[in-house]
Each structure stands twice: as C-alpha cells, then as structure tokens.
Motif scaffolding. Structure first.
Motif, PDB file in Angstrom:
ATOM      1  N   GLY A  44     -13.555  16.590   2.544  1.00 15.81           N
ATOM      2  CA  GLY A  44     -13.220  15.845   3.757  1.00 15.81           C
ATOM      3  C   GLY A  44     -12.199  14.759   3.487  1.00 15.81           C
ATOM      4  O   GLY A  44     -11.265  14.553   4.265  1.00 15.81           O
ATOM      5  N   VAL A  45     -12.379  14.031   2.367  1.00 12.74           N
ATOM      6  CA  VAL A  45     -11.416  12.994   2.000  1.00 12.74           C
ATOM      7  C   VAL A  45     -10.053  13.604   1.716  1.00 12.74           C
ATOM      8  O   VAL A  45      -9.010  13.076   2.135  1.00 12.74           O
ATOM      9  CB  VAL A  45     -11.924  12.201   0.779  1.00 12.74           C
ATOM     10  N   ALA A  46     -10.038  14.733   1.005  1.00 14.78           N
ATOM     11  CA  ALA A  46      -8.774  15.378   0.639  1.00 14.78           C
ATOM     12  C   ALA A  46      -8.001  15.817   1.870  1.00 14.78           C
ATOM     13  O   ALA A  46      -6.767  15.688   1.920  1.00 14.78           O
ATOM     14  CB  ALA A  46      -9.046  16.578  -0.270  1.00 14.78           C
ATOM     15  N   VAL A  47      -8.699  16.316   2.886  1.00 14.78           N
ATOM     16  CA  VAL A  47      -8.021  16.768   4.118  1.00 14.78           C
ATOM     17  C   VAL A  47      -7.344  15.589   4.809  1.00 14.78           C
ATOM     18  O   VAL A  47      -6.168  15.650   5.184  1.00 14.78           O
ATOM     19  CB  VAL A  47      -9.025  17.452   5.064  1.00 14.78           C
ATOM     20  N   GLY A  48      -8.089  14.481   4.963  1.00 19.37           N
ATOM     21  CA  GLY A  48      -7.508  13.320   5.623  1.00 19.37           C
ATOM     22  C   GLY A  48      -6.322  12.754   4.878  1.00 19.37           C
ATOM     23  O   GLY A  48      -5.282  12.445   5.468  1.00 19.37           O
ATOM     24  N   VAL A  49      -6.441  12.629   3.562  1.00 19.06           N
ATOM     25  CA  VAL A  49      -5.354  12.062   2.759  1.00 19.06           C
ATOM     26  C   VAL A  49      -4.145  12.987   2.744  1.00 19.06           C
ATOM     27  O   VAL A  49      -2.999  12.528   2.810  1.00 19.06           O
ATOM     28  CB  VAL A  49      -5.852  11.780   1.328  1.00 19.06           C
ATOM     29  N   SER A  50      -4.354  14.287   2.646  1.00 17.22           N
ATOM     30  CA  SER A  50      -3.227  15.224   2.596  1.00 17.22           C
ATOM     31  C   SER A  50      -2.395  15.158   3.872  1.00 17.22           C
ATOM     32  O   SER A  50      -1.164  15.209   3.823  1.00 17.22           O
ATOM     33  CB  SER A  50      -3.729  16.657   2.376  1.00 17.22           C
ATOM     34  N   ALA A 362     -19.367   6.070  -5.967  1.00 15.72           N
ATOM     35  CA  ALA A 362     -18.898   6.528  -4.657  1.00 15.72           C
ATOM     36  C   ALA A 362     -17.381   6.438  -4.554  1.00 15.72           C
ATOM     37  O   ALA A 362     -16.718   7.340  -4.007  1.00 15.72           O
ATOM     38  CB  ALA A 362     -19.554   5.706  -3.552  1.00 15.72           C
ATOM     39  N   SER A 363     -16.792   5.358  -5.105  1.00 19.73           N
ATOM     40  CA  SER A 363     -15.340   5.192  -5.060  1.00 19.73           C
ATOM     41  C   SER A 363     -14.627   6.225  -5.920  1.00 19.73           C
ATOM     42  O   SER A 363     -13.565   6.744  -5.545  1.00 19.73           O
ATOM     43  CB  SER A 363     -14.954   3.784  -5.514  1.00 19.73           C
ATOM     44  N   VAL A 364     -15.193   6.535  -7.092  1.00 19.81           N
ATOM     45  CA  VAL A 364     -14.601   7.570  -7.950  1.00 19.81           C
ATOM     46  C   VAL A 364     -14.591   8.908  -7.218  1.00 19.81           C
ATOM     47  O   VAL A 364     -13.604   9.655  -7.252  1.00 19.81           O
ATOM     48  CB  VAL A 364     -15.375   7.677  -9.276  1.00 19.81           C
ATOM     49  N   LEU A 365     -15.672   9.202  -6.498  1.00 18.22           N
ATOM     50  CA  LEU A 365     -15.771  10.463  -5.763  1.00 18.22           C
ATOM     51  C   LEU A 365     -14.673  10.559  -4.703  1.00 18.22           C
ATOM     52  O   LEU A 365     -13.973  11.574  -4.599  1.00 18.22           O
ATOM     53  CB  LEU A 365     -17.152  10.546  -5.117  1.00 18.22           C
ATOM     54  N   THR A 366     -14.507   9.481  -3.933  1.00 18.62           N
ATOM     55  CA  THR A 366     -13.498   9.519  -2.870  1.00 18.62           C
ATOM     56  C   THR A 366     -12.072   9.454  -3.430  1.00 18.62           C
ATOM     57  O   THR A 366     -11.150  10.050  -2.862  1.00 18.62           O
ATOM     58  CB  THR A 366     -13.720   8.368  -1.881  1.00 18.62           C
ATOM     59  N   CYS A 367     -11.869   8.717  -4.529  1.00 23.83           N
ATOM     60  CA  CYS A 367     -10.528   8.638  -5.125  1.00 23.83           C
ATOM     61  C   CYS A 367     -10.109   9.980  -5.717  1.00 23.83           C
ATOM     62  O   CYS A 367      -8.928  10.349  -5.674  1.00 23.83           O
ATOM     63  CB  CYS A 367     -10.473   7.552  -6.181  1.00 23.83           C
ATOM     64  N   TRP A 397       4.278   3.430  -0.432  1.00 23.08           N
ATOM     65  CA  TRP A 397       3.231   2.840   0.387  1.00 23.08           C
ATOM     66  C   TRP A 397       2.229   3.885   0.854  1.00 23.08           C
ATOM     67  O   TRP A 397       1.041   3.563   1.060  1.00 23.08           O
ATOM     68  CB  TRP A 397       3.828   2.104   1.588  1.00 23.08           C
ATOM     69  N   ALA A 398       2.674   5.130   1.023  1.00 31.57           N
ATOM     70  CA  ALA A 398       1.748   6.184   1.449  1.00 31.57           C
ATOM     71  C   ALA A 398       0.744   6.491   0.344  1.00 31.57           C
ATOM     72  O   ALA A 398      -0.445   6.712   0.607  1.00 31.57           O
ATOM     73  CB  ALA A 398       2.521   7.445   1.830  1.00 31.57           C
ATOM     74  N   VAL A 399       1.223   6.500  -0.914  1.00 37.43           N
ATOM     75  CA  VAL A 399       0.322   6.740  -2.049  1.00 37.43           C
ATOM     76  C   VAL A 399      -0.691   5.603  -2.147  1.00 37.43           C
ATOM     77  O   VAL A 399      -1.901   5.828  -2.289  1.00 37.43           O
ATOM     78  CB  VAL A 399       1.126   6.864  -3.354  1.00 37.43           C
ATOM     79  N   GLY A 400      -0.195   4.358  -2.058  1.00 35.70           N
ATOM     80  CA  GLY A 400      -1.093   3.219  -2.125  1.00 35.70           C
ATOM     81  C   GLY A 400      -2.088   3.186  -0.979  1.00 35.70           C
ATOM     82  O   GLY A 400      -3.274   2.889  -1.173  1.00 35.70           O
ATOM     83  N   THR A 401      -1.598   3.505   0.236  1.00 39.46           N
ATOM     84  CA  THR A 401      -2.480   3.515   1.399  1.00 39.46           C
ATOM     85  C   THR A 401      -3.561   4.574   1.265  1.00 39.46           C
ATOM     86  O   THR A 401      -4.730   4.336   1.591  1.00 39.46           O
ATOM     87  CB  THR A 401      -1.662   3.761   2.684  1.00 39.46           C
ATOM     88  N   ALA A 402      -3.169   5.770   0.789  1.00 40.93           N
ATOM     89  CA  ALA A 402      -4.132   6.861   0.637  1.00 40.93           C
ATOM     90  C   ALA A 402      -5.221   6.492  -0.365  1.00 40.93           C
ATOM     91  O   ALA A 402      -6.419   6.673  -0.100  1.00 40.93           O
ATOM     92  CB  ALA A 402      -3.410   8.130   0.200  1.00 40.93           C
ATOM     93  N   LEU A 403      -4.821   5.978  -1.518  1.00 41.41           N
ATOM     94  CA  LEU A 403      -5.812   5.580  -2.526  1.00 41.41           C
ATOM     95  C   LEU A 403      -6.671   4.420  -2.027  1.00 41.41           C
ATOM     96  O   LEU A 403      -7.886   4.389  -2.261  1.00 41.41           O
ATOM     97  CB  LEU A 403      -5.109   5.203  -3.825  1.00 41.41           C
ATOM     98  N   GLY A 404      -6.048   3.439  -1.376  1.00 42.41           N
ATOM     99  CA  GLY A 404      -6.800   2.300  -0.857  1.00 42.41           C
ATOM    100  C   GLY A 404      -7.818   2.721   0.189  1.00 42.41           C
ATOM    101  O   GLY A 404      -8.968   2.262   0.176  1.00 42.41           O
ATOM    102  N   MET A 405      -7.387   3.615   1.129  1.00 40.28           N
ATOM    103  CA  MET A 405      -8.306   4.096   2.156  1.00 40.28           C
ATOM    104  C   MET A 405      -9.456   4.866   1.529  1.00 40.28           C
ATOM    105  O   MET A 405     -10.611   4.756   1.961  1.00 40.28           O
ATOM    106  CB  MET A 405      -7.564   4.978   3.152  1.00 40.28           C
ATOM    107  N   ALA A 406      -9.157   5.664   0.500  1.00 44.16           N
ATOM    108  CA  ALA A 406     -10.206   6.445  -0.156  1.00 44.16           C
ATOM    109  C   ALA A 406     -11.200   5.535  -0.868  1.00 44.16           C
ATOM    110  O   ALA A 406     -12.424   5.716  -0.762  1.00 44.16           O
ATOM    111  CB  ALA A 406      -9.580   7.427  -1.143  1.00 44.16           C
ATOM    112  N   ALA A 407     -10.685   4.545  -1.598  1.00 43.58           N
ATOM    113  CA  ALA A 407     -11.575   3.625  -2.313  1.00 43.58           C
ATOM    114  C   ALA A 407     -12.423   2.819  -1.326  1.00 43.58           C
ATOM    115  O   ALA A 407     -13.626   2.613  -1.542  1.00 43.58           O
ATOM    116  CB  ALA A 407     -10.760   2.691  -3.201  1.00 43.58           C
ATOM    117  N   LEU A 408     -11.799   2.369  -0.230  1.00 42.32           N
ATOM    118  CA  LEU A 408     -12.534   1.609   0.775  1.00 42.32           C
ATOM    119  C   LEU A 408     -13.608   2.468   1.437  1.00 42.32           C
ATOM    120  O   LEU A 408     -14.723   1.996   1.695  1.00 42.32           O
ATOM    121  CB  LEU A 408     -11.552   1.085   1.827  1.00 42.32           C
TER     122      LEU A 408
END
Length: 433
Positions: A44-50, A362-367, A397-408
């Motif tokens: 689910g995380v991968a779909v949103g980030v992609s 949990a953060s490692v899983l989403t990252c 910024w897209a890479v940073g945003t994606a990782l930040g959103m996933a970690a959050l």
C-alpha cells in the motif's frame, strides 16, 4: 565503541544512535521472519509513493520544457489578446457565454498602430485554425495552421532548412504562399524538393479549397510542443482570411519590445494605444488583455500545482491503506513477541526504549515500501517519457517528500502498537504463552 548515558536513577542506557541502529536491526529480523505479511503491508505504501514520484517527475519535466519554450520564444515578448487566460472564469452572463464573449476581436489596424510605437521593435498579427492539405494523391488532415504577419520566425524558434519566409509585400498582396514544417514536407512530398510545389489547402468548415505555393520549409526547435505539433503550416494572415475564409475572432498581436527599452514601458505604451484606439475612457476597464511570459509561466505553475495536489490526495489513500496495514502487523507483532518484551523489560529496558523499538520497526517497514515505490515510480516516469512526448525529471523534493511521508506514516500508525508494547508489565509478559 558505543557511547553510554545514564537514566535519572543512575542506570546506564545506550545513546540515541546505538538505540536507532539496534532498533533497525531488530526491525529487519522481524520483517525477514514474516516476509509475506511484511510485503503486503509495504504494498500500500509503495503504490502511494510510486504515484507521487511518477507524477512529480512528469510535472517537473513538463514545467522545465514549457519554461524553456516560452523563454526561447523571447522572455521579454508579450501578447495582446482578447482574453486574459490568467483570469478566466466559468461564470457567464446568463446566456451561457463567458464574460469575455462580447469583447471586440483584435483588429489588424490595432497591430499596425502598435508597430509604430517607438518602444516596439515589431508587432505581429496571428491567429490559429485547422486545415487539410493535399499534394497529388497524398492527403494530410487536421493540420495546425496559423495566419501570421511576415517576420513570425522571431516568435517561432527553429531554422529554415529550405526556402524563406513570406515578405510584407506578399502579406499585403494576399499572396497564396505557405511555409510548412520539415516533417509535413516529407509526408506530402517524400524525398522530392517541396519548394515551388503547389498544394491543396482545404477549409473543411467553410468548404473552401485553394492552391498554395510552398516557399519555405522550417525545422522547429526541439521542445515538447514541436513533438506534439509536428505538422503545421504558416500562411500570410491576409490569405488565410480572404482565400481560406478563416475567422480571426481569436487573433492576437505578438509584440517584440526594443532591446534598449524596459519591457514594462513597452507594455504601458501598448495599453495606452489600445485604449485610445478603442475609445476607452479613464473609468472604463480594458476590453483586451496583455499577457507576459512570466504570467504564462505563473498560470502553468498554478494549473500543475492544482493537478499535483489532487494526485497527492489520491495517492494518500495508498499510504492510508499501508498505514492500516502497519497497525495490523505491528499489533500482531506485539502479541507474538510478548515474552520477548517481558525479557527485555526484566533486563532493564525502559518503556521509552520499547516504544522507540516498535516505532522504528514500523518506520523501517514503511520506508522500505517507499523505496520500492520510488523505484516503481521512476520506472513509470521513464516509461511515459520514452513512449510519449512528456519529459520526466525526478526532483529531489519528491524523494524527500516520499520518504518523509512514509516515515511519518510508520510513526503515526505504529504509535498505538508501540504504546501497547511499552505498557506491558514484565511479570505478565513473561507468563504469556
């Protein structure tokens, strides 16, 4: 060697860096022990980030291409048009027509008056339409046509590969001449020399057909628009009106200021002439618009920002699904590792350390899901760029945003399971079967 700090009661505890590395190691072991469950959660995380990464890459690439195209056509040039596209409103006057519908069309006489302004180097009359072209048995339909004054290459980046532009005299005399693109010339004539050949030009709306002589072949400069409009033809605007019966109701005046003159001054001069020509009083609003390159860029930025916001909201649904999965898998993990938690607490682990461990997991899983999503998003963007004219350029910024959103997402949705684990009593946890 790990640095050691002490709790308020004097017990030693590991530094934040060692706690983080230990938490990541434990998280990796837990993920590896439950591969299928972890993969489904990361999906689910991968779909949103992609989706976020792919759309950001396409919008960034498209923006750079559009800005480059506008600047290459002259960053100081501006357009006098009937409509202010930066302030278009959907509301009408009750007749179903937009507010600008009753504005008068831009007239050739207005272009001639603007051309005589000292601060203006050149003023070009232009309007667009579609025509069908033919030569012998070869037909090309729905060709993008433009009626223009002579000197239009100032506004159209590219090079003539054969022939020439039409002259002011040919425009004044309504001569049936045309300049076409190199790709259109190849489609119509193959390997034959197109210069001097007569082609059929059909206005299908009016049922008008006229022969025009090809006097020039142009290769447009490489940009996203040249790829999208490979076939286009440029006619003297007088011939387009008289011979092809095209309607110039959406005509524009393309203004090139003199290099020695400030652009804002040239714009003020043009506005003054237009208002005087149309007899507008001091309290009357302009019934025309002056659009600069910067306004066009701002309008494009607003459109793409709105589009990206919608996509971001939709992509957040994927992150929400991934977050719900994180809650589920972490609650199961807490239940399965109750005895482990009890042992760690019996050995001196604090509630904060247990909470931190499960939040990190949990953060490692989403990252990890975000990393997979970035790879997939990059592949999607590159695929679109390869098969379509749309460019792709992944911004940092897209890479940073994606990782930040996933970690959050991991932190927020992992908070409940982590809090539950931290509240377990050591004695009860050790008795758990």
């Amino acid at each position: 060697m790990h640095s050691v700090m002490s709790d308020p009661d004097g017990r030693p505890r590991a530094s934040g860096l060692s706690t983080l590395s230990e938490g990541i190691a434990i998280a990796w072991d837990a993920i590896a022990a439950n591969k299928i469950r972890s993969i489904l959660t990361m999906l689910g995380v991968a779909v949103g980030v992609s989706v976020v990464v792919a759309i950001a890459a396409l919008i960034t690439g498209l923006r750079s291409e559009v800005m480059g195209s506008i600047e290459s056509a002259g960053p100081n040039n501006f357009v006098v048009t009937r409509i202010d596209f930066t302030a278009v409103q959907i509301a009408g006057d009750g007749t179903g027509r937009p507010p600008w519908w009753n504005r008068p069309a831009i007239e050739p006489e207005e272009m001639q008056r603007i051309a005589r302004i000292p601060s203006v180097q050149e003023a070009l009359y232009a309007f667009d339409f579609q025509v069908d072209l033919g030569f012998e048995n070869q037909e090309v339909e729905n060709v993008f046509g433009r009626g223009f004054s002579s000197g239009w290459p100032v506004y159209q980046p590219g090079d003539f590969v054969a022939g020439r532009d039409f002259t002011p005299a040919e425009v004044q005399q309504t001569r049936a001449v045309v300049v076409i693109t190199a790709s259109l010339a190849e489609e119509l004539f193959g390997q034959r020399d197109p210069i001097g050949k007569r082609i059929r030009v059909l206005n299908s709306w009016r049922g008008t057909q006229e022969p025009f002589t090809v006097i020039g072949v142009m290769e447009p400069a490489e940009n996203i628009f040249s790829t999208a409009f490979q076939y286009f033809a440029v006619f003297p605007w007088t011939a387009a009106v008289k011979r092809l019966r095209q309607n110039p109701w959406q005509a524009q005046i393309l203004v090139v200021p003199r290099d020695s003159v400030d652009t804002s001054r040239a714009q003020d001069d043009v506005v003054a002439v237009m208002r005087g020509t149309r007899g507008l009083g001091p309290s009357d609003e302009n019934n025309f618009a002056v659009m600069t390159s910067s306004q066009m860029i701002d309008m494009f930025n607003q459109l793409t920002a709105l589009f990206f916001l919608v996509i971001l909201i939709l992509a957040s649904v994927g992150l929400l699904v991934g977050g719900v999965g994180v809650v589920g898998i972490m609650l199961i993990s807490v239940t399965e590792r109750t005895r482990e938690i009890g042992v760690r607490k019996a050995l001196g682990a604090t509630r904060r350390e247990i909470l931190w461990q499960f939040l990190v997991e949990a953060s490692v899983l989403t990252c990890l899901g975000a990393g997979i999503g970035m790879v997939v998003g990059y592949g999607m963007a590159e695929g679109v760029a390869y098969w379509t004219p749309l460019p792709a350029e992944i911004p940092l910024w897209a890479v940073g945003t994606a990782l930040g959103m996933a970690a959050l997402t991991g932190m927020l949705f992992g908070l409940l399971p982590a809090y539950r684990a931290s509240r377990l009593e050591p004695v009860d946890a050790l008795r758990y079967e």
